[in-house]
Structures are given as structure tokens and as C-alpha cells.
Design an enzyme around this catalytic site. Structure first.
Site, PDB file in Angstrom:
ATOM      1  N   SER A 100     -10.654   0.141   2.406  1.00 42.73           N
ATOM      2  CA  SER A 100     -10.677  -1.142   0.607  1.00 42.73           C
ATOM      3  C   SER A 100     -11.901  -0.713  -0.011  1.00 42.73           C
ATOM      4  O   SER A 100     -12.524  -1.260  -0.338  1.00 42.73           O
ATOM      5  CB  SER A 100     -10.390  -2.088   1.450  1.00 42.73           C
ATOM      6  OG  SER A 100     -11.669  -2.629   2.645  1.00 42.73           O
ATOM      7  N   GLU A 138     -11.913   2.960  17.045  1.00 44.35           N
ATOM      8  CA  GLU A 138     -13.289   2.705  16.485  1.00 44.35           C
ATOM      9  C   GLU A 138     -14.480   1.886  16.249  1.00 44.35           C
ATOM     10  O   GLU A 138     -14.075   1.313  17.142  1.00 44.35           O
ATOM     11  CB  GLU A 138     -12.788   3.100  15.248  1.00 44.35           C
ATOM     12  CG  GLU A 138     -12.522   1.921  14.764  1.00 44.35           C
ATOM     13  CD  GLU A 138     -11.426   1.667  13.561  1.00 44.35           C
ATOM     14  OE1 GLU A 138     -10.827   2.434  13.200  1.00 44.35           O
ATOM     15  OE2 GLU A 138     -12.093   1.013  12.401  1.00 44.35           O
ATOM     16  N   HIS A 185     -13.427   4.493   7.877  1.00 42.16           N
ATOM     17  CA  HIS A 185     -12.501   3.430   7.580  1.00 42.16           C
ATOM     18  C   HIS A 185     -12.749   2.666   6.234  1.00 42.16           C
ATOM     19  O   HIS A 185     -13.519   1.531   6.281  1.00 42.16           O
ATOM     20  CB  HIS A 185     -12.767   1.869   8.680  1.00 42.16           C
ATOM     21  CG  HIS A 185     -11.678   1.449   8.812  1.00 42.16           C
ATOM     22  ND1 HIS A 185     -11.067   0.884  10.222  1.00 42.16           N
ATOM     23  CD2 HIS A 185     -10.716   0.642   7.859  1.00 42.16           C
ATOM     24  CE1 HIS A 185     -10.259  -0.515   9.347  1.00 42.16           C
ATOM     25  NE2 HIS A 185      -9.809   0.119   7.753  1.00 42.16           N
ATOM     26  N   THR A 234      -4.301   5.517   7.040  1.00 45.38           N
ATOM     27  CA  THR A 234      -5.116   5.027   6.653  1.00 45.38           C
ATOM     28  C   THR A 234      -4.597   3.668   7.536  1.00 45.38           C
ATOM     29  O   THR A 234      -5.071   1.881   6.646  1.00 45.38           O
ATOM     30  CB  THR A 234      -4.869   4.772   5.142  1.00 45.38           C
ATOM     31  OG1 THR A 234      -3.764   4.601   5.203  1.00 45.38           O
ATOM     32  CG2 THR A 234      -5.832   5.743   4.511  1.00 45.38           C
ATOM     33  N   ALA A 235      -3.683   3.069   8.111  1.00 48.94           N
ATOM     34  CA  ALA A 235      -2.901   2.181   8.540  1.00 48.94           C
ATOM     35  C   ALA A 235      -4.258   1.484   9.317  1.00 48.94           C
ATOM     36  O   ALA A 235      -4.852   0.839   8.958  1.00 48.94           O
ATOM     37  CB  ALA A 235      -1.466   1.951   9.291  1.00 48.94           C
ATOM     38  N   ARG A 236      -3.686   1.735  10.977  1.00 45.12           N
ATOM     39  CA  ARG A 236      -4.569   1.470  11.993  1.00 45.12           C
ATOM     40  C   ARG A 236      -4.286   2.167  12.895  1.00 45.12           C
ATOM     41  O   ARG A 236      -3.026   3.096  13.350  1.00 45.12           O
ATOM     42  CB  ARG A 236      -3.464   0.065  12.645  1.00 45.12           C
ATOM     43  CG  ARG A 236      -4.197  -1.242  12.055  1.00 45.12           C
ATOM     44  CD  ARG A 236      -5.726  -1.484  11.931  1.00 45.12           C
ATOM     45  NE  ARG A 236      -6.389  -2.957  11.218  1.00 45.12           N
ATOM     46  CZ  ARG A 236      -6.886  -3.042   9.903  1.00 45.12           C
ATOM     47  NH1 ARG A 236      -6.814  -1.645   9.740  1.00 45.12           N
ATOM     48  NH2 ARG A 236      -7.029  -3.907   9.399  1.00 45.12           N
ATOM     49  N   ILE A 247       0.693  -1.755   0.014  1.00 41.92           N
ATOM     50  CA  ILE A 247      -0.270  -0.015   0.178  1.00 41.92           C
ATOM     51  C   ILE A 247       0.837   1.640   0.488  1.00 41.92           C
ATOM     52  O   ILE A 247       0.345   2.356  -0.987  1.00 41.92           O
ATOM     53  CB  ILE A 247      -1.185   0.646   1.068  1.00 41.92           C
ATOM     54  CG1 ILE A 247      -1.719  -1.143   1.084  1.00 41.92           C
ATOM     55  CG2 ILE A 247      -1.727   1.443   0.806  1.00 41.92           C
ATOM     56  CD1 ILE A 247      -2.451  -1.624   2.471  1.00 41.92           C
TER      57      ILE A 247
HETATM   58  C1  DGY Z   1      -7.942  -3.929   6.458  1.00 40.83           C
HETATM   59  O1  DGY Z   1      -7.916  -5.075   5.168  1.00 40.83           O
HETATM   60  O2  DGY Z   1      -7.048  -4.433   7.104  1.00 40.83           O
HETATM   61  C2  DGY Z   1      -8.900  -2.988   5.642  1.00 40.83           C
HETATM   62  O3  DGY Z   1      -8.692  -1.903   7.060  1.00 40.83           O
HETATM   63  C3  DGY Z   1     -10.227  -3.530   6.577  1.00 40.83           C
HETATM   64  O4  DGY Z   1      -9.747  -4.015   7.877  1.00 40.83           O
END
Ligand code: DGY
Length: 323
Positions: A292, A271, A289, A240-242, A159
Site C-alpha cells: 500500500s 517480518e 511490505h 502480498t497477503a500475509r 485485491i
Molecule cells: C494492510 O493494509 O493490511 C497492509 O498490509 C498494511 O498493513
């Protein structure tokens, strides 16, 4: 021979659920409410495979049971910090994820956030909807140019590389990379990137930093007050990771006191709950979130999870084992 029993913990794209139903005895979750720890633990005794996702908290407590029928946990998603991998392995369960198929869309959302924060698009949209726009004027909602900036990437996996391509080829940005291992020179060369030795250097150098590293305990609060104190003035931080990668209390504080210039978040520590200091921070854009969340990718994620499931159920090595 009876079909293997599988549990899909949340509602999936209908086409993938239908495909799974051809081959398995499938329990869907039509209510689409996240399962509890107790329900997940009980499921381990009932199903041959469980197909969970990020909202399923599969910590050690879930695996604390003597009755385990489950052989496979095929996660719908690339991130797996919600699953206690050693506990699953100790229980004899193979865990898989769905890499690759969501890299482009997640990079697109990171770029969306970068542009929205730089160009104050969230504020502008709220103003229009509120009927508060009084018309064009030279000093109205002035943001920062996104092109030609120094862009830092934390974690140069699939990514991170897709995001780098967008920033480099789309916006002529200069790319800097911070990664726990040395990145192969040919990968860096593809986007003319420079690998820096540490986060401090990245924060001192870059106008925008986008996070693309895994979550979990290893990276919890990797981005904290100490690191953000090194920021170049006006820095925009994109996550956009965690959620757990960023200390959200420290981030809200740095936005309020102006240590950094803005933030774009698609993921949050607790979240879907978001701290009030984050919600009312200046120059922040927040998405629920969505990394994807496209038709194409959500179907591909399901098909990839099914490919892993099929392999494990037929005694073969899955394509995407998580170790
Ligand atoms: C992922 O694929 O890790 C997205 O954040 C959805 O969980």
C-alpha cells in the site's frame, strides 16, 4: 467539552496527523518505533481510541487488563490478523479497518513481483549495480514470458479482483480462482475467470499463483509442502497477503529443490526478519511490505481510519467494522 484522547502508534502521513489534531487530543509516535505489548496494554487504560497498524502485536495479552478506557481500535490497514478480535470485542472495543483504498496499489505490487520473478529483474538489477554486466547476449538472464499464462488467485476479494483485472486485461492471462465461498458468476465473468474447487487443482493448473486471502490462524500455512508438491513445473508463487499464509521453511525448500520455479514475496512470517534459506533461495524477489506504499493510498488509509474513528466517537456505526 474536552477532546477525546487518541493514540497513533506509528508515524502517519503528516496531512492526516494534522487533520486528526484538529478534532482530537492526539499522541503521535514521532520516534516511529513499534510499541511493545506492555505499552499497548497500558495505552488501553489511557486513550479513548487507538489507531494501530500491522506492526502492533495486539494479541490476547494486550487485552488482559481491568483498566480499559479505549472504545475504538481503528486499524490503519485492511489486514487485522495482528489484533485479537474476540478479545477486543469482549473488552467492549469496536475494531475497524481500511478496505478498498489500497486494493489497486496492492494489486500493482503483486503484478510488479510477478513480472520481476518471470523476467528475472531482481537478478538483472543486482548484476548492473555490481558492475558485472558484460553486455547483451542471446542466452543472458533468460526468464519466462508473463503474457498468456494461466494465473491462479487464492482469495477473490477486492485485491484479488484488481490483480485478476491486471493479469487478464494487461497480459491476456487466463484466470483461475480458489475462494472459500462460491464467487458470484458476474464477478468471475468480468475477467472470464473459472473457479476451481480446491488448492490442489489450482496448483496443478496454473503457471502463476497470487495469494490474496486473509492471514491469521485460519489460513496459517495454507500454502505448505503438501500443496506445493502439486505444483505445475516452473510455478511462480506471489504473496502480498500475509506472511503466515505460506510455510516459509517449506517455500525455501521447494525453491532450493526446484519444486516451484520462483517466488515473489512482499510479506514474511517473522517480518522484518527473514530466514537465511529464504534470503539465499534461487529466483526469489523480496520487497519490504510495500503493497500500500504510495502517497495517495497511505493518505486515503489514514482518512478512512479517521472516518471510522469519527463515527464511533459520535456514537454512530463505523463504515468498516471488523467482525
Ligand atoms: C494492510 O493494509 O493490511 C497492509 O498490509 C498494511 O498493513
Amino acid at each position: 467539552m474536552s477532546k477525546a484522547k487518541i493514540l497513533i502508534t506509528r508515524k502517519w502521513p503528516a496531512s492526516v496527523e494534522a487533520e486528526l489534531m484538529k478534532h482530537y487530543d492526539v499522541q503521535c509516535n514521532d520516534s516511529d518505533v513499534a510499541m511493545t505489548v506492555d505499552e499497548l496494554r497500558a495505552a488501553l487504560g489511557e486513550y479513548d481510541a487507538i489507531l494501530p497498524t500491522v506492526t502492533d502485536n495486539m494479541g490476547a495479552a494486550v487485552f488482559d487488563t481491568d483498566t480499559i478506557r479505549t472504545k475504538a481500535i481503528c486499524n490503519y490497514g485492511v489486514g487485522f490478523s495482528h489484533i485479537d478480535i474476540p478479545a477486543a470485542q469482549a473488552a467492549g472495543i469496536t475494531v475497524t479497518n481500511t478496505p478498498d483504498v489500497l486494493s489497486e496499489c496492492t494489486a500493482d505490487i503483486a503484478m510488479t513481483l510477478m513480472l520481476m520473478v518471470a523476467r528475472r529483474a531482481g537478478e538483472g538489477e543486482r548484476e548492473v549495480r555490481a558492475g558485472a554486466w558484460s553486455g547483451w547476449r542471446p542466452t543472458h538472464l533468460i526468464g519466462k514470458k508473463a503474457s498468456n499464462k494461466k494465473v491462479g488467485i487464492v482469495g477473490f476479494g477486492r485485491i484479488g479482483q484488481e490483480f485478476a483485472r491486471r493479469a487478464h486485461f494487461g497480459f491476456n492471462c487466463e484466470i483461475f480462482v480458489q475462494n472459500r465461498s462460491q464467487v458470484a458468476q458476474d464477478k468471475l465473468d468480468q475477467v472470464n475467470a473459472t473457479q476451481v474447487p480446491d488448492l490442489e487443482t489450482l496448483f496443478q493448473t496454473c503457471d502463476v499463483i497470487s495469494l490474496h486471502c486473509p492471514g491469521g490462524d485460519a489460513n496459517r500455512h495454507l500454502i505448505n509442502a503438501d500443496i506445493m508438491a502439486h505444483s505445475k513445473p516452473g510455478l511462480i508463487l506471489i504473496n502480498t497477503a500475509r506472511g503466515e499464509v505460506v510455510d516459509e521453511v517449506a517455500l525455501a525448500q521447494t525453491l532450493h529443490d526446484g519444486t516451484i520455479g520462483g517466488a515473489g514475496l512482499d510479506v514474511f512470517e517473522g517480518e522484518p526478519n527473514i530466514m537465511s534459506d529464504t534470503l539465499n533461495a534461487p529466483n526469489i524477489v523480496m520487497l519490504p511490505h510495500l503493497g500500500s506504499a504510495t502517497d495517495e493510498t497511505r493518505v486515503e488509509m489514514g482518512m478512512r481510519a479517521m472516518e471510522n474513528l469519527n463515527a464511533i466517537m459520535s456514537g454512530k456505526a463505523p463504515r468498516d467494522p471488523v467482525t
